[in-house]
Design a protein around this motif. Structure first.
Motif, PDB file in Angstrom:
ATOM      1  N   UNK A  77      42.084 -37.486  -8.497  1.00 32.31           N
ATOM      2  CA  UNK A  77      41.961 -37.299  -9.425  1.00 32.31           C
ATOM      3  C   UNK A  77      42.648 -35.622  -8.859  1.00 32.31           C
ATOM      4  N   UNK A  78      44.024 -35.672  -9.892  1.00 31.25           N
ATOM      5  CA  UNK A  78      44.881 -34.027  -9.833  1.00 31.25           C
ATOM      6  C   UNK A  78      44.085 -32.659  -9.426  1.00 31.25           C
ATOM      7  N   UNK A  79      42.705 -32.494 -10.157  1.00 21.85           N
ATOM      8  CA  UNK A  79      42.086 -31.169  -9.749  1.00 21.85           C
ATOM      9  C   UNK A  79      41.594 -31.446  -8.198  1.00 21.85           C
ATOM     10  N   UNK A  80      41.944 -32.620  -7.762  1.00 22.28           N
ATOM     11  CA  UNK A  80      41.432 -32.517  -6.009  1.00 22.28           C
ATOM     12  C   UNK A  80      41.888 -32.544  -5.315  1.00 22.28           C
ATOM     13  N   UNK A  81      43.691 -32.131  -5.629  1.00 22.69           N
ATOM     14  CA  UNK A  81      44.408 -31.384  -4.314  1.00 22.69           C
ATOM     15  C   UNK A  81      44.366 -30.320  -4.542  1.00 22.69           C
ATOM     16  N   UNK A  82      44.070 -30.113  -2.588  1.00 21.81           N
ATOM     17  CA  UNK A  82      43.099 -28.625  -1.966  1.00 21.81           C
ATOM     18  C   UNK A  82      43.326 -28.589  -0.643  1.00 21.81           C
ATOM     19  N   UNK A  83      42.434 -28.066   0.090  1.00 24.02           N
ATOM     20  CA  UNK A  83      42.723 -28.313   1.798  1.00 24.02           C
ATOM     21  C   UNK A  83      41.244 -28.431   2.440  1.00 24.02           C
ATOM     22  N   UNK A  84      40.930 -29.346   2.714  1.00 21.65           N
ATOM     23  CA  UNK A  84      39.655 -29.616   2.855  1.00 21.65           C
ATOM     24  C   UNK A  84      38.943 -29.283   4.441  1.00 21.65           C
ATOM     25  N   UNK A  85      38.229 -29.203   4.467  1.00 23.82           N
ATOM     26  CA  UNK A  85      37.737 -28.407   5.751  1.00 23.82           C
ATOM     27  C   UNK A  85      35.986 -28.993   5.846  1.00 23.82           C
ATOM     28  N   UNK A  86      35.638 -29.116   7.216  1.00 24.92           N
ATOM     29  CA  UNK A  86      34.909 -29.683   7.683  1.00 24.92           C
ATOM     30  C   UNK A  86      34.138 -28.719   8.329  1.00 24.92           C
ATOM     31  N   UNK A  87      32.787 -28.014   8.570  1.00 31.12           N
ATOM     32  CA  UNK A  87      32.121 -27.718   9.863  1.00 31.12           C
ATOM     33  C   UNK A  87      30.439 -27.812  10.318  1.00 31.12           C
ATOM     34  N   UNK A  88      30.570 -27.533  11.340  1.00 36.79           N
ATOM     35  CA  UNK A  88      29.345 -28.120  12.134  1.00 36.79           C
ATOM     36  C   UNK A  88      28.393 -26.621  12.951  1.00 36.79           C
ATOM     37  N   UNK A  89      27.452 -26.626  12.560  1.00 38.51           N
ATOM     38  CA  UNK A  89      26.653 -25.755  13.023  1.00 38.51           C
ATOM     39  C   UNK A  89      24.964 -26.287  14.314  1.00 38.51           C
ATOM     40  N   UNK A  90      24.529 -25.929  14.541  1.00 42.90           N
ATOM     41  CA  UNK A  90      23.411 -26.073  15.267  1.00 42.90           C
ATOM     42  C   UNK A  90      22.281 -25.770  14.942  1.00 42.90           C
ATOM     43  N   UNK A  91      21.139 -25.370  14.611  1.00 47.12           N
ATOM     44  CA  UNK A  91      19.622 -24.899  14.416  1.00 47.12           C
ATOM     45  C   UNK A  91      19.896 -23.374  14.414  1.00 47.12           C
ATOM     46  N   UNK A  92      19.162 -22.743  13.713  1.00 42.01           N
ATOM     47  CA  UNK A  92      18.989 -21.359  14.270  1.00 42.01           C
ATOM     48  C   UNK A  92      18.033 -21.191  14.842  1.00 42.01           C
ATOM     49  N   UNK A  93      17.420 -19.975  15.328  1.00 41.99           N
ATOM     50  CA  UNK A  93      16.494 -20.052  16.398  1.00 41.99           C
ATOM     51  C   UNK A  93      15.226 -19.170  15.167  1.00 41.99           C
ATOM     52  N   UNK A  94      15.989 -19.033  14.102  1.00 36.81           N
ATOM     53  CA  UNK A  94      14.379 -18.243  13.140  1.00 36.81           C
ATOM     54  C   UNK A  94      14.540 -19.136  11.453  1.00 36.81           C
ATOM     55  N   UNK A  95      14.934 -20.853  12.025  1.00 40.12           N
ATOM     56  CA  UNK A  95      14.878 -22.107  10.772  1.00 40.12           C
ATOM     57  C   UNK A  95      16.812 -21.885  10.661  1.00 40.12           C
ATOM     58  N   UNK A  96      16.683 -22.595   9.948  1.00 37.40           N
ATOM     59  CA  UNK A  96      18.310 -22.762   8.679  1.00 37.40           C
ATOM     60  C   UNK A  96      19.293 -23.010   9.837  1.00 37.40           C
ATOM     61  N   UNK A  97      20.315 -22.321   9.537  1.00 38.90           N
ATOM     62  CA  UNK A  97      21.918 -22.703  10.485  1.00 38.90           C
ATOM     63  C   UNK A  97      22.500 -21.998  10.978  1.00 38.90           C
ATOM     64  N   UNK A  98      22.944 -21.762  12.217  1.00 36.74           N
ATOM     65  CA  UNK A  98      23.224 -20.965  12.904  1.00 36.74           C
ATOM     66  C   UNK A  98      25.226 -20.532  12.622  1.00 36.74           C
ATOM     67  N   UNK A  99      25.686 -19.758  13.170  1.00 36.11           N
ATOM     68  CA  UNK A  99      27.069 -20.250  13.286  1.00 36.11           C
ATOM     69  C   UNK A  99      27.382 -20.953  12.342  1.00 36.11           C
ATOM     70  N   UNK A 100      28.804 -21.712  11.780  1.00 36.97           N
ATOM     71  CA  UNK A 100      29.439 -22.427  11.619  1.00 36.97           C
ATOM     72  C   UNK A 100      30.293 -21.814  11.908  1.00 36.97           C
ATOM     73  N   UNK A 101      31.318 -23.805  12.888  1.00 40.87           N
ATOM     74  CA  UNK A 101      32.003 -24.049  13.382  1.00 40.87           C
ATOM     75  C   UNK A 101      32.957 -24.683  13.081  1.00 40.87           C
TER      76      UNK A 101
END
Lengths: 113, 116
Positions: free
Chosen positions: B82-106
Motif C-alpha cells: 500500500x502507498x502507506x508503506x512507502x518508507x525506508x526500511x532498516x534491518x539491525x542485529x545485536x548479540x545478547x547482553x551480559x545481563x539478559x536481553x539484547x546488546x547494541x544494535x548494528x
C-alpha cells in the motif's frame, strides 16, 4: 509507555562552535541509552551508549553524553563541531530487557562555515 | 566481515504487489530487527526476532510478515503493498547482553521502497 523526546528538530551551528543536542526519555526502569548518527542516504552508526557506571560517556568522533537520572536526560555534546558532523542524530532507549529500541524523532544538525 | 547487509537497496512497487526484503548478518548475532523510517518520526520497530525460528511483533506490524529460518537471515514480506508503506526500511542485529536481553544494535544501509 516508553518514549524519547528530542525537542529540537533542526539545529544550526557554526563550524568550530560547541554543540549540545537534547534528549529526554520516559522509562520506568534503569535505562540503556544510545545516540546514533545518520548521514544522508546512509544507515545508522552508533556514537555512544550508556548501560551503567560513569554517567559521562565518551563516544566516537569526539562526542560525549551525560546521563542525568534526576532530569531523565541524556544530552549529546561536542566541544568543537566540524563540517563533517552535519547529519541527523537519534537518541534511543532500550526497553524490555534491551530487546527493543525506542527512538526519538531525530535532530538534524546543519553546520555553517 | 560485511556486518549487516540488505537486499535490494531500492524498489518501486505498484499497489497490491508483493515483495520480500532480505537482511543478512555475519556477526553470529542472536537478535534481528526490522524498522521503518519516516520523516519526523524516527525509526519504528516493525518485527523482531530473538533467535532462529522465532519472531515477535513490534510497534507497527500491520501489513508485514517476517521469517527467520536461518540465524543469519531475517526476511520482511509485504503481501499486498500500500502507498502507506512507502518508507525506508532498516534491518539491525545485536548479540545478547551480559545481563539478559539484547546488546547494541548494528544497522544495515537501508532499503528505499516506493509504493505507487
Amino acid at each position: 509507555a516508553q518514549s524519547v523526546t528530542q525537542p529540537d528538530i533542526h539545529i544550526t551551528v557554526s563550524e568550530g562552535a560547541s554543540l549540545e543536542l537534547r534528549c529526554n526519555y520516559s522509562y520506568g526502569a534503569t535505562p540503556y541509552l544510545f545516540w546514533y548518527v545518520q548521514s544522508p542516504g546512509q544507515g545508522l552508526q552508533l556514537l555512544l551508549k550508556y548501560f551503567s557506571g560513569d554517567t559521562l560517556v565518551q563516544g566516537i568522533k569526539g562526542f560525549e553524553a551525560e546521563f542525568k537520572r534526576s532530569q531523565s536526560s541524556f544530552n549529546l555534546r561536542k566541544p568543537s563541531v566540524h563540517w563533517s558532523d552535519a547529519a541527523e542524530y537519534f537518541c534511543a532507549v532500550a526497553v524490555e530487557y534491551g530487546n527493543k529500541l525506542v527512538f526519538g524523532a531525530g535532530t538534524i544538525l546543519r553546520v555553517k562555515s | 566481515n560485511a556486518g549487516v547487509t540488505q537486499t535490494p537497496k531500492f524498489r518501486v512497487l505498484k499497489t497490491g504487489q508483493s515483495m520480500t526484503l532480505l537482511c543478512a548478518q555475519d556477526m553470529n548475532h542472536e537478535y534481528m530487527y526490522w524498522y521503518r523510517q519516516d520523516p519526523g518520526m524516527g525509526l519504528r520497530l516493525i518485527h523482531y526476532s530473538v533467535g532462529e525460528g522465532t519472531t515477535a511483533k513490534g510497534e507497527v506490524p500491520d501489513g508485514y510478515n517476517v521469517s527467520r529460518l536461518k540465524k543469519q537471515n531475517f526476511l520482511l514480506g509485504l503481501e499486498s503493498a500500500a502507498p502507506s508503506q512507502t518508507s525506508v526500511y532498516f534491518c539491525a542485529s545485536s548479540s545478547a547482553g551480559t545481563s539478559g536481553g539484547a546488546d547494541t544494535q548494528y544497522f544495515g544501509p537501508g532499503t528505499r521502497l516506493t509504493v505507487l
